[in-house]
Write a protein that holds these residues in place. Structure first.
Motif, PDB file in Angstrom:
ATOM      1  N   PHE A   1     109.702   0.878  -0.260  1.00 38.80           N
ATOM      2  CA  PHE A   1     108.479   0.586   0.483  1.00 38.80           C
ATOM      3  C   PHE A   1     107.530   1.787   0.414  1.00 38.80           C
ATOM      4  O   PHE A   1     106.335   1.634   0.132  1.00 38.80           O
ATOM      5  N   PHE A   2     108.071   2.990   0.642  1.00 36.92           N
ATOM      6  CA  PHE A   2     107.199   4.178   0.624  1.00 36.92           C
ATOM      7  C   PHE A   2     106.762   4.548  -0.797  1.00 36.92           C
ATOM      8  O   PHE A   2     105.691   5.130  -0.979  1.00 36.92           O
ATOM      9  N   ASP A   3     107.565   4.192  -1.795  1.00 38.88           N
ATOM     10  CA  ASP A   3     107.097   4.387  -3.181  1.00 38.88           C
ATOM     11  C   ASP A   3     105.841   3.541  -3.418  1.00 38.88           C
ATOM     12  O   ASP A   3     104.865   3.987  -4.024  1.00 38.88           O
ATOM     13  N   GLN A   4     105.888   2.284  -2.916  1.00 39.57           N
ATOM     14  CA  GLN A   4     104.721   1.408  -3.084  1.00 39.57           C
ATOM     15  C   GLN A   4     103.523   1.946  -2.289  1.00 39.57           C
ATOM     16  O   GLN A   4     102.386   1.965  -2.785  1.00 39.57           O
ATOM     17  N   ILE A   5     103.777   2.403  -1.059  1.00 38.90           N
ATOM     18  CA  ILE A   5     102.692   2.959  -0.225  1.00 38.90           C
ATOM     19  C   ILE A   5     102.064   4.171  -0.923  1.00 38.90           C
ATOM     20  O   ILE A   5     100.832   4.341  -0.931  1.00 38.90           O
ATOM     21  N   ALA A   6     102.907   5.007  -1.548  1.00 36.67           N
ATOM     22  CA  ALA A   6     102.386   6.197  -2.261  1.00 36.67           C
ATOM     23  C   ALA A   6     101.460   5.767  -3.397  1.00 36.67           C
ATOM     24  O   ALA A   6     100.402   6.372  -3.619  1.00 36.67           O
ATOM     25  N   ARG A   7     101.844   4.713  -4.125  1.00 39.18           N
ATOM     26  CA  ARG A   7     100.996   4.210  -5.229  1.00 39.18           C
ATOM     27  C   ARG A   7      99.676   3.656  -4.697  1.00 39.18           C
ATOM     28  O   ARG A   7      98.602   3.935  -5.229  1.00 39.18           O
ATOM     29  N   LEU A   8      99.759   2.864  -3.643  1.00 42.53           N
ATOM     30  CA  LEU A   8      98.548   2.282  -3.061  1.00 42.53           C
ATOM     31  C   LEU A   8      97.619   3.380  -2.524  1.00 42.53           C
ATOM     32  O   LEU A   8      96.399   3.273  -2.609  1.00 42.53           O
TER      33      LEU A   8
ATOM     34  N   SER B   1      97.492   6.628  -3.607  1.00 47.21           N
ATOM     35  CA  SER B   1      96.945   7.525  -4.637  1.00 47.21           C
ATOM     36  C   SER B   1      95.958   6.826  -5.570  1.00 47.21           C
ATOM     37  O   SER B   1      95.104   7.463  -6.173  1.00 47.21           O
ATOM     38  N   SER B   2      96.064   5.496  -5.669  1.00 48.86           N
ATOM     39  CA  SER B   2      95.216   4.808  -6.649  1.00 48.86           C
ATOM     40  C   SER B   2      93.864   4.386  -6.072  1.00 48.86           C
ATOM     41  O   SER B   2      93.003   3.902  -6.804  1.00 48.86           O
ATOM     42  N   TYR B   3      93.659   4.598  -4.771  1.00 48.15           N
ATOM     43  CA  TYR B   3      92.400   4.178  -4.153  1.00 48.15           C
ATOM     44  C   TYR B   3      91.596   5.417  -3.747  1.00 48.15           C
ATOM     45  O   TYR B   3      92.142   6.317  -3.098  1.00 48.15           O
ATOM     46  N   PRO B   4      90.321   5.500  -4.123  1.00 50.51           N
ATOM     47  CA  PRO B   4      89.528   6.685  -3.751  1.00 50.51           C
ATOM     48  C   PRO B   4      89.519   6.881  -2.230  1.00 50.51           C
ATOM     49  O   PRO B   4      89.138   5.986  -1.484  1.00 50.51           O
ATOM     50  N   GLY B   5      90.010   8.044  -1.783  1.00 49.10           N
ATOM     51  CA  GLY B   5      90.076   8.307  -0.339  1.00 49.10           C
ATOM     52  C   GLY B   5      91.366   7.851   0.307  1.00 49.10           C
ATOM     53  O   GLY B   5      91.601   8.088   1.498  1.00 49.10           O
ATOM     54  N   GLY B   6      92.222   7.172  -0.483  1.00 47.89           N
ATOM     55  CA  GLY B   6      93.534   6.778   0.023  1.00 47.89           C
ATOM     56  C   GLY B   6      93.500   5.568   0.942  1.00 47.89           C
ATOM     57  O   GLY B   6      92.459   4.936   1.169  1.00 47.89           O
ATOM     58  N   LEU B   7      94.679   5.230   1.488  1.00 45.55           N
ATOM     59  CA  LEU B   7      94.817   4.034   2.331  1.00 45.55           C
ATOM     60  C   LEU B   7      93.980   4.121   3.608  1.00 45.55           C
ATOM     61  O   LEU B   7      93.483   3.103   4.091  1.00 45.55           O
TER      62      LEU B   7
ATOM     63  N   ILE C   1      91.559   1.075   4.680  1.00 46.89           N
ATOM     64  CA  ILE C   1      91.671   0.346   5.954  1.00 46.89           C
ATOM     65  C   ILE C   1      90.367   0.470   6.756  1.00 46.89           C
ATOM     66  O   ILE C   1      89.882  -0.513   7.338  1.00 46.89           O
ATOM     67  N   LYS C   2      89.766   1.658   6.752  1.00 43.36           N
ATOM     68  CA  LYS C   2      88.503   1.884   7.482  1.00 43.36           C
ATOM     69  C   LYS C   2      87.397   0.973   6.928  1.00 43.36           C
ATOM     70  O   LYS C   2      86.700   0.283   7.673  1.00 43.36           O
TER      71      LYS C   2
END
Length: 618
Positions: free
Chosen positions: A63-70, A72-78, A82-83
């Motif tokens: 689960f946290f491997d997937q969260i790390a990918r999500l 790192s791949s989005y500018p500004g992160g998760l 979400i904001k």
């Protein structure tokens, strides 16, 4: 197992997710940081169903491997994702119009007429500029919507030669590269970079297609694949991330849209490399418009002549036609932008801005707002500067499907999306943003609808199917030759897969034979005529059509050092077109989605494998 202690100052945070708190000992410090981001952004529901330590621990780490990918791949992160999601979902619930306060007007751009003096000059200028360009193909999609299970770029562009879209694109870039080198004053023989944005669905298959075909003649070092990641799905208006219905340790994800190409280029380091190499232009195009490269040289010439920072390729558009219109929007506060406005938003926007009839045709018979075809030419220096400001992020939108008019819950999860053509939304008013309009017959025939959907298209509207896409190639090539002086017989109408199409002579050539109109004109001389039932495929470079009368099938292949003259009268039974039912599973998918196949009854086929001068005439 990783083991970490948690600072007492954040223990309150973790107390909102007791199941997670009891599992902290298995997490690494980085994973605990990710957990903090989730909890700080209202995502404690993700851990409600977590098991006690020692049960499903590998799934928790996954689960946290997937969260790390999500993240790192989005500018500004998760946290940024979400904001933004909360803001856009709130606007959507309120029914807020993104164009409130903006007034539309017709932007400035260049309208080109194929074959006239200005068009020819722009093409020549574009060839000069081509060696300072990089090409970016957005190819994240499968062909499922077409009734084809492969990747779209592997689909034959036309079935006379069977050349697939990717091969045609590469051969077109190589032809431009070579033509540009010929006119280069500094003798610099640079290779044009070719970038392909892929997705999980298409990455390995695109790689295989390239490797199995030796990159279709391009150096492998010229080609870079950048893989797009998916984004997290959202369950509700509070932007709570959606869990996979089959796995409580996995976030549900969906594609983010082709706007990701900008952040991928920004993070790849390629833009700096290109600037250092003296490149000036980046051209973006989509995966199944078989006519695109007819438009690229002249459009690039327009970008250079007008010094556009952004040049959108466009086609004439009928008022209210279902294609976005390129529009200048000026806000009451002075902000201005030139962007694509979707057709269903353009008409109401015009009506609300003092145009009582909305989107109407002008004296040309077309809307003054040209049709966007999602091909962009960006000036590299200003593009890099802009991406440094935005981190590669593109203005996003959200399109939730609500259960009812209260807009409190969704029918299914949604996600943020972004589009490549929305790049200009963040540009300053000083940016030079324009467009280049070309005839539809020359520049635009996308392949995106399956036969069933295409057959339902109202009469007079474009089918955008594999059938219409292939027929458009023969129409464009026939009309180009007509303009060059060849008497190509007019088409006949035929219904294929429920679609009425014009069937022209089946004429194809390799890009190296004629990349721009002035080159094609030098290859044609005397009185030439080609009948409607004819097929002509030219796969050589130095092939000249001189006093040729063709009524049948002629296939000519020659090496570059062979100069071949095609003349005299060639008559044979040719190739016939047989109709195929798209439901007939005994026929390969890529054929049956067209509704026809060729029966090669008789042909004259000539191969010239030795250098020298050759003549083919009676």
């Amino acid at each position: 197992m990783a083991s970490s202690t948690v600072d007492s100052s954040v223990s309150d945070l973790f107390s909102s997710a007791p199941a997670l708190q009891s599992n902290l000992e298995i997490l690494s410090p980085d994973q605990i940081e990710l957990a903090k981001i989730l909890l700080e952004n209202g995502q404690s529901h993700l851990f409600l169903h977590w098991s006690e330590p020692g049960v499903c621990d590998n799934e928790k780490l996954g689960f946290f491997d997937q969260i790390a990918r999500l993240n790192s791949s989005y500018p500004g992160g998760l946290a940024a994702y979400i904001k933004t999601a909360k803001e856009l979902l709130a606007d959507s619930k309120l029914g807020k119009n993104p164009y409130d306060g903006f007034s539309p007007s017709v932007p400035s751009g260049e309208n080109l007429t194929f074959g006239d003096e200005n068009f020819i000059e722009m093409e020549k200028r574009g060839v000069v500029e081509a060696r300072k360009a990089a090409f970016v193909l957005v190819a994240g999609g499968l062909g499922e919507r077409l009734g084809y299970n492969g990747i779209k770029v592997a689909l034959p562009r036309e079935t006379t030669t069977g050349t697939c879209f990717l091969q045609h694109y590469i051969e077109s870039i190589l032809a431009l590269q070579e033509a540009s080198h010929k006119v280069a004053s500094d003798g610099n023989q640079t290779d044009i970079p070719f970038i392909i944005m892929t997705s999980d669905d298409t990455h390995s298959r695109t790689q295989d297609l390239l490797e199995l075909n030796s990159y279709f003649g391009m150096k492998s070092t010229q080609v870079h694949l950048l893989k797009q990641e998916k984004v997290a799905c959202l369950d509700d208006n509070d932007a709570r991330l959606a869990l996979d219905s089959n796995n409580k340790y996995k976030i549900q994800t969906k594609p983010h849209g082709h706007g990701d190409v900008h952040s991928l280029l920004y993070s790849s380091g390629l833009l700096d490399k290109w600037l250092d190499a003296g490149l000036k232009w980046v051209l973006f195009f989509q995966d199944t418009n078989g006519l695109l490269f007819n438009a690229i040289p002249a459009s690039l010439g327009v970008s250079a002549t007008k010094q556009y920072h952004v040049n959108s390729l466009a086609v004439p558009r009928k008022a209210k036609e279902a294609i976005g219109g390129i529009t200048k929007l000026t806000h009451a506060d002075g902000r201005a932008m030139v962007i694509n406005v979707e057709y269903n938003q353009l008409d109401p926007l015009l009506r609300a801005s003092g145009f009582p009839d909305g989107d109407v045709n002008c004296e040309t018979g077309y809307s003054p707002f040209p049709g966007n075809i999602n091909q962009l030419i960006l000036e590299l220096g200003s593009y890099k500067e802009e991406l440094q400001k935005t981190g590669g992020a593109i203005k996003e939108f959200v399109n939730p499907k609500y259960k009812d008019s209260t807009k409190t819950s969704f029918k299914s999860s949604t996600r943020l999306e972004c589009m490549m053509q929305d790049y200009p939304k963040t540009l300053p008013p000083t940016a030079r943003v324009g467009f280049t309009v070309m005839d539809i017959w020359l520049a635009y025939a996308p392949v995106k609808n399956n036969p069933e959907d295409a057959a339902k298209v109202p009469k007079g509207n474009p089918y955008h199917s594999a059938t219409s896409g292939e027929m458009a190639i023969y129409r464009a090539n026939s009309r180009i030759l007509q303009k060059a002086g060849v008497k190509v017989e007019e088409p006949v109408k035929q219904v294929l897969n429920g679609q009425e199409v014009e069937v022209w002579s089946r004429i194809t050539w390799k890009p190296k034979w004629g990349m721009i109109f002035s080159d094609i004109k030098t290859k044609v001389s005397g009185n030439c005529d080609i009948s409607q039932k004819s097929t002509m495929a030219i796969t050589g470079r130095n092939v000249f059509i001189d006093n040729l009368s063709l009524d049948g099938a002629l296939i000519v292949d020659s090496i570059d050092d062979a100069e071949v003259k095609l003349g005299g009268s060639i008559k044979n039974n040719g190739w016939t077109m047989e109709t195929v039912d798209y439901k007939d599973t005994s026929v390969p998918e890529e054929i049956r989605i067209r509704g026809f196949r060729f029966n090669k009854v008789e042909q004259l086929e000539k191969k010239f494998t030795q250098p020298g001068k050759f003549s083919l005439e009676d």
